[in-house]
Design a protein around this motif. Structure first.
Motif, mmCIF file in Angstrom:
data_model
loop_
_atom_site.group_PDB
_atom_site.id
_atom_site.type_symbol
_atom_site.label_atom_id
_atom_site.label_comp_id
_atom_site.label_asym_id
_atom_site.label_seq_id
_atom_site.Cartn_x
_atom_site.Cartn_y
_atom_site.Cartn_z
ATOM 1 N N TYR A 1 0.832 -1.198 0.000
ATOM 2 C CA TYR A 1 0.000 0.000 0.000
ATOM 3 C C TYR A 1 0.874 1.259 0.000
ATOM 4 N N ASN A 2 1.874 1.277 0.848
ATOM 5 C CA ASN A 2 2.775 2.426 0.898
ATOM 6 C C ASN A 2 3.503 2.628 -0.416
ATOM 7 N N ASN A 3 3.903 1.531 -1.043
ATOM 8 C CA ASN A 3 4.595 1.639 -2.339
ATOM 9 C C ASN A 3 3.695 2.258 -3.393
ATOM 10 N N ARG A 4 2.406 1.922 -3.363
ATOM 11 C CA ARG A 4 1.472 2.511 -4.326
ATOM 12 C C ARG A 4 1.397 4.023 -4.132
ATOM 13 N N LEU A 5 1.362 4.470 -2.879
ATOM 14 C CA LEU A 5 1.327 5.903 -2.618
ATOM 15 C C LEU A 5 2.617 6.580 -3.068
ATOM 16 N N ASN B 1 4.614 5.639 -5.410
ATOM 17 C CA ASN B 1 4.674 5.669 -6.878
ATOM 18 C C ASN B 1 3.816 6.789 -7.459
ATOM 19 N N ALA B 2 2.817 7.233 -6.700
ATOM 20 C CA ALA B 2 1.936 8.311 -7.173
ATOM 21 C C ALA B 2 2.509 9.694 -6.860
ATOM 22 N N ALA B 3 3.560 9.761 -6.040
ATOM 23 C CA ALA B 3 4.118 11.042 -5.605
ATOM 24 C C ALA B 3 5.022 11.635 -6.678
ATOM 25 N N GLY B 4 5.296 12.933 -6.517
ATOM 26 C CA GLY B 4 6.273 13.580 -7.384
ATOM 27 C C GLY B 4 5.692 14.598 -8.343
ATOM 28 N N GLY B 5 4.428 14.470 -8.704
ATOM 29 C CA GLY B 5 3.835 15.405 -9.646
ATOM 30 C C GLY B 5 3.587 16.763 -9.031
ATOM 31 N N ARG B 6 3.628 17.794 -9.881
ATOM 32 C CA ARG B 6 3.419 19.163 -9.399
ATOM 33 C C ARG B 6 2.329 19.888 -10.181
ATOM 34 N N ALA B 7 1.425 19.146 -10.773
ATOM 35 C CA ALA B 7 0.322 19.784 -11.487
ATOM 36 C C ALA B 7 -0.619 20.453 -10.496
ATOM 37 N N THR C 1 -2.382 22.524 -16.590
ATOM 38 C CA THR C 1 -1.072 22.155 -16.022
ATOM 39 C C THR C 1 -0.881 20.647 -15.952
ATOM 40 N N TRP C 2 -1.907 19.884 -16.289
ATOM 41 C CA TRP C 2 -1.809 18.436 -16.216
ATOM 42 C C TRP C 2 -0.962 17.925 -17.371
ATOM 43 N N THR C 3 0.104 17.252 -17.042
ATOM 44 C CA THR C 3 1.049 16.814 -18.074
ATOM 45 C C THR C 3 0.597 15.547 -18.792
ATOM 46 N N ASP C 4 -0.223 14.719 -18.157
ATOM 47 C CA ASP C 4 -0.737 13.520 -18.809
ATOM 48 C C ASP C 4 -2.047 13.106 -18.158
ATOM 49 N N HIS C 5 -2.667 12.075 -18.721
ATOM 50 C CA HIS C 5 -3.993 11.663 -18.251
ATOM 51 C C HIS C 5 -3.955 11.003 -16.881
ATOM 52 N N ARG C 6 -2.745 10.705 -16.354
ATOM 53 C CA ARG C 6 -2.638 10.064 -15.046
ATOM 54 C C ARG C 6 -2.707 11.059 -13.893
ATOM 55 N N THR C 7 -2.695 12.337 -14.168
ATOM 56 C CA THR C 7 -2.674 13.340 -13.092
ATOM 57 C C THR C 7 -3.812 13.175 -12.088
ATOM 58 N N PRO C 8 -5.068 13.051 -12.517
ATOM 59 C CA PRO C 8 -6.136 12.895 -11.512
ATOM 60 C C PRO C 8 -6.036 11.595 -10.728
ATOM 61 N N TYR C 9 -5.420 10.565 -11.326
ATOM 62 C CA TYR C 9 -5.259 9.290 -10.631
ATOM 63 C C TYR C 9 -4.115 9.352 -9.617
ATOM 64 N N GLN C 10 -3.046 10.056 -9.946
ATOM 65 C CA GLN C 10 -1.872 10.078 -9.084
ATOM 66 C C GLN C 10 -1.919 11.237 -8.087
ATOM 67 N N GLY D 1 -4.304 13.334 -7.726
ATOM 68 C CA GLY D 1 -5.631 13.317 -7.114
ATOM 69 C C GLY D 1 -5.730 12.307 -5.989
ATOM 70 N N THR D 2 -5.064 11.161 -6.145
ATOM 71 C CA THR D 2 -5.052 10.140 -5.088
ATOM 72 C C THR D 2 -4.358 10.661 -3.836
ATOM 73 N N LEU D 3 -3.195 11.287 -4.025
ATOM 74 C CA LEU D 3 -2.454 11.797 -2.868
ATOM 75 C C LEU D 3 -3.217 12.933 -2.174
ATOM 76 N N PHE D 4 -3.861 13.798 -2.952
ATOM 77 C CA PHE D 4 -4.673 14.858 -2.339
ATOM 78 C C PHE D 4 -5.750 14.244 -1.446
ATOM 79 N N ASN D 5 -6.447 13.249 -1.954
ATOM 80 C CA ASN D 5 -7.527 12.628 -1.184
ATOM 81 C C ASN D 5 -6.998 11.827 0.000
ATOM 82 N N ALA D 6 -5.792 11.261 -0.129
ATOM 83 C CA ALA D 6 -5.187 10.562 1.003
ATOM 84 C C ALA D 6 -4.884 11.538 2.124
ATOM 85 N N HIS D 7 -4.332 12.697 1.776
ATOM 86 C CA HIS D 7 -4.048 13.715 2.795
ATOM 87 C C HIS D 7 -5.337 14.295 3.359
ATOM 88 N N LEU D 8 -6.346 14.476 2.501
ATOM 89 C CA LEU D 8 -7.628 14.986 2.983
ATOM 90 C C LEU D 8 -8.247 14.010 3.984
#
Length: 457
Positions: free
Chosen positions: A294-298, A300-306, A313-322, A324-331
């Motif tokens: 689980y931690n590895n999945r999180l 792997n989603a880190a690092g983006g700055r969109a 500012t979204w560089t690819d279609h994975r932005t909301p998945y990556q 967006g996932t970290l935003f919701n995890a912190h929320l």
């Protein structure tokens, strides 16, 4: 000491068996005596036509319509990107639909589907099977069947051999369809176990009484591994067992969320990010992912700055998945801290689901108002400012604890024992015998070293 060893043996065997029994009780179907699927009942009872779907040849579907003695005019809109190759009794309109005038005894529509992805449509095909979206009908209800083999949902049909599992929790029913060509590439038991867990533990309500999830083989567009449309979802089996289970769960959750129509808008970071994060949480809870995985999945989603609120500012279609996932995890982490664990992101989803039935279109203000009500204004203020920020997310505060190492190993062993009861009993017997042997050696050594038998006494 022998008596102590026997007692320990019995305790260990009992614990091993008890672990398995508890897990089994948690995933049992809970079917009520009376459940009425209003949508399906209305669809079938008022169906004016029956449409028999057959696999005519590679990539080609033929639908034969039966009016049960009374055929009235109706209009068909074939799936997007499908090419109609033959019709009986139909005429094409300027809008690309096909109308039946009511004169032909047995109208048929034959169309070839493309192996790929088009807007809002997904399908795959092979030599002896076909996964196709269903046509839509204008002011007409059609009950589709597959007389030569296959399964029909509300949006998709699979033509070919398959295995099925139907799961029930209250008045919510999920049918999993796994194509025969996919069975060697997926873990069917893991998929079933994960769906059972999500049905019972994800308490946000549901949009549909009956949901169908198709797991199909074949080549689909590389940009999409699965999709959900209303009460139907599909997942590709080309990504390996664990990833396929993940995709199945993700798409199933979309059928539970009333804000699915936000996928293509500015708020897709909320739709996809929430769905992806909750998928990871449910996989962790079901034991599909270990805490470390689980931690590895999180990570792997880190690092983006969109900037989530600025799609340019979204560089690819994975932005909301990556991101967006970290935003919701912190929320989720902030909501839990602010409410002493009384509320979570799951409560935000539940409120959003209850807002506008199955057509809630979230805006930032609507979402953050829900966050303020579920948590507090400080959490909502953080969320409001964070979606406008490009600062990278850290992961240390949202990770699961995996230390000390022995706790992590015990959790993994417990998961394995719960999934394989005979292995658990065997492990308990071996450990019990080992403890008995050690205790006997300890007694013998104590007797050898006792003062009564010492030569120097």
């Amino acid at each position: 000491m022998r008596r102590i060893g026997i007692i320990l043996l019995l305790i260990i065997v009992g614990v091993a068996a008890g672990t398995t029994a508890t897990t089994g009780q948690q995933v049992q179907d809970r079917a009520p005596e009376s459940c009425i699927d209003a949508f399906t009942a209305q669809q079938w009872e008022s169906a004016q036509l029956t449409g028999e779907i057959r696999l005519a040849e590679d990539d080609t579907v033929q639908i034969t319509y039966d009016g049960h003695g009374e055929l009235t005019p109706f209009e068909v809109d074939p799936p997007t990107a499908a090419t109609v190759v033959n019709t009986t009794g139909f005429s094409k309109t300027a809008d690309g639909t096909y109308t039946f005038g009511g004169r032909q005894a047995t109208p048929t529509l034959t169309y070839r589907v493309q192996t790929g992805l088009s807007t809002n449509e997904s399908y795959a095909s092979g030599g002896s099977w076909l996964h196709t979206p269903l046509p839509s009908y204008i002011q007409t209800r059609v009950h589709h069947t597959t007389p030569e083999g296959g399964h029909v949902g509300t949006q998709f049909a699979y033509l070919g051999n398959y295995s099925a599992v139907t799961l029930q929790d209250g008045c919510h029913e999920v049918t999993g369809i796994i194509a025969d060509e996919s069975r060697s590439a997926v873990d069917s038991e893991q998929i079933e176990r994960q769906l059972r867990y999500a049905m019972t533990e994800y308490d946000v309500g549901h949009r549909y009484s009956k949901t169908t999830v198709f797991v199909t083989p074949g080549k689909v567009d590389p940009t999409s591994s699965g999709e959900a449309h209303k009460a139907d979802a599909w997942a590709s089996s080309r990504h390996g067992p664990s990833n396929t289970t993940h995709i199945v769960l993700h798409e199933y959750l979309h059928t539970r969320h009333s804000f699915g129509d936000a996928s293509l808008g500015e708020m897709s970071w909320f739709n996809e990010g929430t769905t992806e994060y909750m998928s990871l949480r449910l996989m962790l809870g079901a034991g599909t992912l270990s805490p470390r995985e689980y931690n590895n999945r999180l990570e792997n989603a880190a690092g983006g700055r969109a900037v989530l609120s600025n799609r340019s500012t979204w560089t690819d279609h994975r932005t909301p998945y990556q991101r967006g996932t970290l935003f919701n995890a912190h929320l989720d982490h902030r909501i839990r801290n602010a409410t002493d664990g009384e509320s979570t992101l799951e409560d935000v989803v539940a409120v959003a689901n209850a807002k506008q039935g199955s057509q809630f279109l979230p805006s930032e203000r609507a979402v953050f108002d829900i966050v303020a009500n579920v948590s507090n204004t400080d959490t909502a203020t953080w969320a409001n400012s964070t979606v406008d920020s490009s600062q990278a997310f850290g992961t240390s505060s949202i990770q699961q604890k995996t230390t000390p190492e022995w706790e992590y190993r015990i959790s993994i062993a417990r998961e394995n024992l719960s999934e394989q009861p005979l292995l658990g009993v065997f492990f308990g017997l071996v450990l019990g015998v080992l403890l008995m042997t050690i205790s006997e050696e300890y007694v013998n050594e104590s007797e050898d070293d006792s003062p009564e038998k010492s030569e120097n006494s």
